[in-house]
Design a protein around this motif. Sequence first.
Motif, mmCIF file in Angstrom:
data_model
loop_
_atom_site.group_PDB
_atom_site.id
_atom_site.type_symbol
_atom_site.label_atom_id
_atom_site.label_comp_id
_atom_site.label_asym_id
_atom_site.label_seq_id
_atom_site.Cartn_x
_atom_site.Cartn_y
_atom_site.Cartn_z
ATOM 1 N N HIS A 61 0.873 -1.175 0.000
ATOM 2 C CA HIS A 61 0.000 0.000 0.000
ATOM 3 C C HIS A 61 0.913 1.230 0.000
ATOM 4 N N GLU A 64 2.186 3.830 3.280
ATOM 5 C CA GLU A 64 2.679 3.209 4.509
ATOM 6 C C GLU A 64 4.201 3.219 4.433
ATOM 7 N N ARG A 103 -2.887 4.769 -1.142
ATOM 8 C CA ARG A 103 -3.023 3.330 -0.875
ATOM 9 C C ARG A 103 -3.048 2.532 -2.178
ATOM 10 N N HIS A 147 3.506 -3.726 6.431
ATOM 11 C CA HIS A 147 2.349 -2.830 6.352
ATOM 12 C C HIS A 147 2.316 -1.910 7.560
ATOM 13 N N SER A 148 1.578 -0.800 7.375
ATOM 14 C CA SER A 148 1.194 0.083 8.470
ATOM 15 C C SER A 148 -0.237 0.493 8.160
ATOM 16 N N GLU A 212 1.899 -4.474 11.151
ATOM 17 C CA GLU A 212 1.175 -3.201 11.140
ATOM 18 C C GLU A 212 1.940 -2.357 12.152
#
Length: 333
Positions: A61, A64, A103, A147-148, A212
């Motif tokens: 994404h 991030e 994103r 990811h975040s 995350e």
Amino acid sequence: MSSHRPSPIAPTVDFERDGVQHGFLRLPYSRDDSAWGSVMIPICVIRNGKGPAALLTGGNHGDEYEGPLALYELARTLDPSQVSGTVIIVPAMNYPAFRAGTRTSPIDKGNMNRSFPGRPDGTVTQKIADYFQRELLPRADLVFDFHSGGRTLDFVPFCAAHTLPDKAQEQKAFAAVEAFSAPFSMRMTEIDAIGMYDTAAEEMGKVFVTTELGGGGTSRAETVRIARRGILNVLRHTGIVAGAVETRKTQWLDMPSGDCFCFAEDDGMIETMIDLGEPVEEGAVLARIHSTGRTGVAPREILAKMSGMLAARHFPGLVKAGDCAAVVAMKVD
Ligand code: CA
């Protein structure tokens, strides 16, 4: 089946060559400003002889940043003499989205993590997914995808893996999560796992680990430190990079059911009532959504469906019906 067609992506690196190579996955993309143009996705291959291979990605994404910040640096600094096997680094997997700070891809609105297994004759995003599906994933033993939360979510920093039908594969993934040594480690449940890179890797039998690490469309000093230390720890844990794992205390969390997710049912202005990392009692008010159209309207409350800890929350001040407002996770020992 379109998948018998070869990928249009041409790598400028040789995956079998020893040493460090900084190159591109070149994806032809003809458009107004470049008739015979390409999308140039940065890739780094660091190889030292035979051995296991790690495939590391960020920017699945595009908004991030802990993953790209950790992986561009790893590509710049990892000494091949410390490597046994191969490390493949794609720090910005959905490169058009990463360049746009969004994103999804500005070219085709493709969400990389809903595009697997992809198509060699599809959109730009589907073509990238197809290349990972058929060319990169088969080369890997360990697949690590950072990811975040992106612009619309914020998380307590955790490394995660999924519960899997193959318990040996699951155990290897959770051992890698433990080695990452984030403040939190998650047994992760997905809202909808169809089309995810995670699922593609797991169905191929790979050890798949994700994170995350924050969100809000930015990064923090602490979350970037966690990302950089964590990925080296995982590579050391697998034996691909020499050195001891720098273990830190981690709190395991579980997302035991769909009750962990709370979705907004109204548009408005969201007021967080419990901050990230704080304890949650079942029935507690996690957030209130205030009507913005008129005065005198009582806020709608979002209630916790289970007890635990607030692991994620909606980030922007305005919320829409259907947005994920909060995620509650259960602490496990
Ligand atoms: Ca994400």
